[in-house]
Design a protein around this motif. Structure first.
Motif, PDB file in Angstrom:
ATOM      1  N   ILE A  65      43.472  29.180  60.700  1.00  0.00           N
ATOM      2  CA  ILE A  65      42.419  29.529  59.747  1.00  0.00           C
ATOM      3  C   ILE A  65      42.291  31.044  59.643  1.00  0.00           C
ATOM      4  O   ILE A  65      42.167  31.596  58.542  1.00  0.00           O
ATOM      5  CB  ILE A  65      41.079  28.884  60.157  1.00  0.00           C
ATOM      6  CG1 ILE A  65      41.146  27.363  59.961  1.00  0.00           C
ATOM      7  CG2 ILE A  65      39.917  29.477  59.349  1.00  0.00           C
ATOM      8  CD1 ILE A  65      39.968  26.607  60.536  1.00  0.00           C
TER       9      ILE A  65
ATOM     10  N   ALA B 226      42.950  32.336  55.825  1.00  0.00           N
ATOM     11  CA  ALA B 226      41.715  32.483  55.049  1.00  0.00           C
ATOM     12  C   ALA B 226      41.777  33.741  54.196  1.00  0.00           C
ATOM     13  O   ALA B 226      42.265  34.781  54.625  1.00  0.00           O
ATOM     14  CB  ALA B 226      40.513  32.526  55.981  1.00  0.00           C
TER      15      ALA B 226
ATOM     16  N   PHE C 152      38.740  29.324  53.784  1.00  0.00           N
ATOM     17  CA  PHE C 152      39.921  28.546  54.172  1.00  0.00           C
ATOM     18  C   PHE C 152      40.101  27.445  53.138  1.00  0.00           C
ATOM     19  O   PHE C 152      39.280  26.542  53.025  1.00  0.00           O
ATOM     20  CB  PHE C 152      39.709  27.958  55.570  1.00  0.00           C
ATOM     21  CG  PHE C 152      40.825  27.057  56.029  1.00  0.00           C
ATOM     22  CD1 PHE C 152      42.103  27.547  56.224  1.00  0.00           C
ATOM     23  CD2 PHE C 152      40.585  25.719  56.288  1.00  0.00           C
ATOM     24  CE1 PHE C 152      43.126  26.724  56.659  1.00  0.00           C
ATOM     25  CE2 PHE C 152      41.598  24.888  56.723  1.00  0.00           C
ATOM     26  CZ  PHE C 152      42.867  25.392  56.901  1.00  0.00           C
TER      27      PHE C 152
END
Length: 129
Positions: free
Chosen positions: A63, A67, A72
């Protein structure tokens, strides 16, 4: 699955036309060999991480790397395959992060609420060597 997050340029050469020239170009062969070796090494490292580290750590690291603007937004079925887990286990881990106020669930995305906690969970996993 490959997805570009920024603009890029790609050059394609017809192999049937340039094969002989490229094979004889030592600089080109060394560059291709080096890139392939680096990718193979990173895959070996990631494979070891997948075997040895808990999903929560692997997911947190993933993540952090994917992101964009603390959002995300990845295909979860693909993420599950890449992290070597089941879709259901991935959803349980995401829910755990949500209940811990690390992530906030939106319609089809997750927003990072606590970067510091996410980084602590991820450690130094998936860093490129």
């Amino acid at each position: 699955t490959l997805q570009a997050v920024t603009d890029f340029e790609c050059i394609a050469l017809p192999l049937y036309e340039y094969r002989t020239t490229l094979i004889r170009n030592i600089t080109f062969i060394n560059l291709v060999g080096k890139e392939l070796a680096e990718k193979l090494m990173q895959r070996a490292i990631n494979g070891a991480i997948n075997i040895l580290q808990p999903l929560e750590a692997r997911l947190s690291a993933y993540i952090m790397q994917t992101a964009i603007d603390d959002v995300f937004d990845e295909q979860l079925t693909d993420v599950a395959v890449m992290l070597g887990t089941s879709y259901r286990h991935l959803l349980r881990s995401l829910e755990k992060l949500r209940l811990s106020n690390v992530l906030e669930k939106r319609e089809n995305t997750y927003r990072i609420l606590n970067q510091k906690a996410l980084k602590a969970l991820s450690g130094d996993l998936y860093m490129f060597y």
